[in-house]
Write a protein that holds these residues in place. Structure first.
Motif, PDB file in Angstrom:
ATOM      1  N   GLU A   5      49.222  41.070  27.165  1.00  0.00           N
ATOM      2  CA  GLU A   5      50.242  42.075  26.851  1.00  0.00           C
ATOM      3  C   GLU A   5      51.657  41.621  27.202  1.00  0.00           C
ATOM      4  O   GLU A   5      52.614  42.052  26.569  1.00  0.00           O
ATOM      5  CB  GLU A   5      49.931  43.384  27.574  1.00  0.00           C
ATOM      6  N   ARG A   6      51.776  40.771  28.213  1.00  0.00           N
ATOM      7  CA  ARG A   6      53.106  40.355  28.661  1.00  0.00           C
ATOM      8  C   ARG A   6      53.427  38.913  28.283  1.00  0.00           C
ATOM      9  O   ARG A   6      54.492  38.406  28.594  1.00  0.00           O
ATOM     10  CB  ARG A   6      53.232  40.518  30.182  1.00  0.00           C
TER      11      ARG A   6
ATOM     12  N   ASP B  74      44.411  39.477  32.800  1.00  0.00           N
ATOM     13  CA  ASP B  74      44.296  39.624  31.351  1.00  0.00           C
ATOM     14  C   ASP B  74      45.476  40.403  30.770  1.00  0.00           C
ATOM     15  O   ASP B  74      45.969  40.074  29.689  1.00  0.00           O
ATOM     16  CB  ASP B  74      42.977  40.294  30.975  1.00  0.00           C
ATOM     17  N   HIS B  75      45.932  41.420  31.479  1.00  0.00           N
ATOM     18  CA  HIS B  75      47.093  42.187  31.012  1.00  0.00           C
ATOM     19  C   HIS B  75      48.331  41.298  30.957  1.00  0.00           C
ATOM     20  O   HIS B  75      49.070  41.317  29.965  1.00  0.00           O
ATOM     21  CB  HIS B  75      47.352  43.384  31.925  1.00  0.00           C
TER      22      HIS B  75
ATOM     23  N   ALA C 239      50.819  48.485  33.263  1.00  0.00           N
ATOM     24  CA  ALA C 239      51.522  48.503  31.982  1.00  0.00           C
ATOM     25  C   ALA C 239      52.946  49.027  32.118  1.00  0.00           C
ATOM     26  O   ALA C 239      53.829  48.618  31.377  1.00  0.00           O
ATOM     27  CB  ALA C 239      50.749  49.347  30.971  1.00  0.00           C
TER      28      ALA C 239
END
Length: 54
Positions: free
Chosen positions: A32-33, A27-28, A2
């Motif tokens: 998230e990105r 998945d991040h 993160a």
């Protein structure tokens, strides 16, 4: 992951390692990105508790 400072613009990621960790990184990046899933290649090399072929 993160806190990783990624360059702007389009790019690609190659994620290799333990299966669950690879999935979490992918998945991040997607959630998230906002990376397109097609820009991420994942190669899980092992899963805890599973044996590979010998």
């Amino acid at each position: 992951m993160a806190d990783l400072d990624l360059p702007g613009g389009e790019g690609a990621a190659y994620v290799a390692g333990e299966a669950r960790t690879c999935q979490m990184v992918r998945d991040h990046l997607v959630r998230e990105r906002n990376w397109p899933r097609t820009s991420i290649k994942v190669k899980p090399f092992w899963t805890p508790g599973k044996r590979g072929p010998h």
